[in-house]
Scaffold this active site. Sequence first.
Site, PDB file in Angstrom:
ATOM      1  CG  ASN A   9     -20.335 -22.217  13.485  1.00  0.00           C
ATOM      2  OD1 ASN A   9     -20.355 -22.161  12.580  1.00  0.00           O
ATOM      3  ND2 ASN A   9     -19.158 -22.872  13.832  1.00  0.00           N
ATOM      4  CE  LYS A  11     -20.515 -26.126  16.265  1.00  0.00           C
ATOM      5  NZ  LYS A  11     -19.277 -26.442  16.960  1.00  0.00           N
ATOM      6  CG  HIS A  98     -15.060 -24.836  12.703  1.00  0.00           C
ATOM      7  ND1 HIS A  98     -15.471 -25.771  13.420  1.00  0.00           N
ATOM      8  CD2 HIS A  98     -15.853 -23.761  13.701  1.00  0.00           C
ATOM      9  CE1 HIS A  98     -15.856 -25.792  14.629  1.00  0.00           C
ATOM     10  NE2 HIS A  98     -16.280 -24.332  14.753  1.00  0.00           N
ATOM     11  CD  GLU A 100     -17.102 -28.729  14.663  1.00  0.00           C
ATOM     12  OE1 GLU A 100     -18.326 -27.408  13.327  1.00  0.00           O
ATOM     13  OE2 GLU A 100     -17.528 -28.680  15.732  1.00  0.00           O
ATOM     14  CD  GLU A 170     -13.826 -22.024  17.029  1.00  0.00           C
ATOM     15  OE1 GLU A 170     -15.125 -21.252  17.760  1.00  0.00           O
ATOM     16  OE2 GLU A 170     -13.872 -22.179  16.728  1.00  0.00           O
ATOM     17  N   GLY A 176     -18.024 -28.122  21.910  1.00  0.00           N
ATOM     18  CA  GLY A 176     -19.005 -28.646  21.428  1.00  0.00           C
ATOM     19  C   GLY A 176     -19.238 -29.346  22.760  1.00  0.00           C
ATOM     20  CB  SER A 216     -17.510 -25.153  25.800  1.00  0.00           C
ATOM     21  OG  SER A 216     -17.754 -26.428  25.314  1.00  0.00           O
TER      22      SER A 216
HETATM   23  C1  PEP Z   1     -17.381 -23.524  17.341  1.00  0.00           C
HETATM   24  O1  PEP Z   1     -18.131 -24.503  16.511  1.00  0.00           O
HETATM   25  O2  PEP Z   1     -16.995 -22.631  17.147  1.00  0.00           O
HETATM   26  C2  PEP Z   1     -17.528 -23.825  18.401  1.00  0.00           C
HETATM   27  C3  PEP Z   1     -16.924 -23.142  19.752  1.00  0.00           C
HETATM   28  O3  PEP Z   1     -19.241 -24.297  19.497  1.00  0.00           O
HETATM   29  P1  PEP Z   1     -19.319 -24.622  20.549  1.00  0.00           P
HETATM   30  O4  PEP Z   1     -19.638 -23.590  21.396  1.00  0.00           O
HETATM   31  O5  PEP Z   1     -20.729 -25.444  20.913  1.00  0.00           O
HETATM   32  O6  PEP Z   1     -18.089 -25.386  21.563  1.00  0.00           O
END
Ligand code: PEP
Length: 253
Positions: A9, A11, A98, A100, A170, A176, A216
């Site tokens: 992703n 973003k 997601h 976000e 998630e 992040g 992460s």
């Molecule tokens: C995500 O945004 O789906 C995600 C898992 O981000 P990150 O790997 O940066 O934590």
Amino acid sequence: MRQKIVAGNWKMNKDAESAQSLASEVVNMVKDEVTSEVTVVMAPPFPFLSSTQRQIGDAAQVFLGAQNCYPKDSGAYTGEVSVPMLKSVGVTYVILGHSERREYFGEKDATIADKVDAVLAGGLVPIYCCGESLETREANDHEAFVSGQLDRELFHLDAEAIKKVVIAYEPIWAIGTGKTASPEQAQEMHATLRNHLAKKYGSEVANAISILYGGSVKPDNAAEIFAKPDVDGGLIGGASLKSRDFLEIVKAL
Ligand code: PEP
């Protein structure tokens, strides 16, 4: 056997040139170095979907993903992008729900459920995201919270439809932040989700659904998370922006 997937992703990152370089590096590395049956997805921002698809070309294992969609097919919805539009530029997977989008764009259960329906109706694959906040986890409500998300956003689907959905667990506190769930925490939640699916749809259906972990994931922690029996791959944010890191994660699956 469940499909193994690593999805990147991107973003709101990259520009036209750097998106093209990243896509081309990932495709070439997958062609040269990945011998397993892992499905690789790249989800760039909308303006770079077509150029990313051109880089994917005929690569058998790499697929184009989008980060969002609008649930209507066309019409007066300024600024939105529909499923038929995504399909017309080669998209196969669409990330939905997601955290976000939930947090910054106010996406609620009903909207997410509508988007899941639209993506499935268009013949594309939703990568449906769920996960709890730190506060919810600390209150020890995480299992009930995430099960409730599934109840409200996915469980209107029949068994044939839900089998086409990819779920991404998630935990918001791990996205992040550099803080990842331990492999044990990931496994525990993936098993909880699979049991919840089994209660509603039966174990055959539950065992057919791929559940990805996101939060992460990095080259140095991917292998131990992916080794867990209910973890079928990853949804990768930050580490998908560097081709070598992303490839190392793909190879860890
Ligand atoms: C995500 O945004 O789906 C995600 C898992 O981000 P990150 O790997 O940066 O934590």
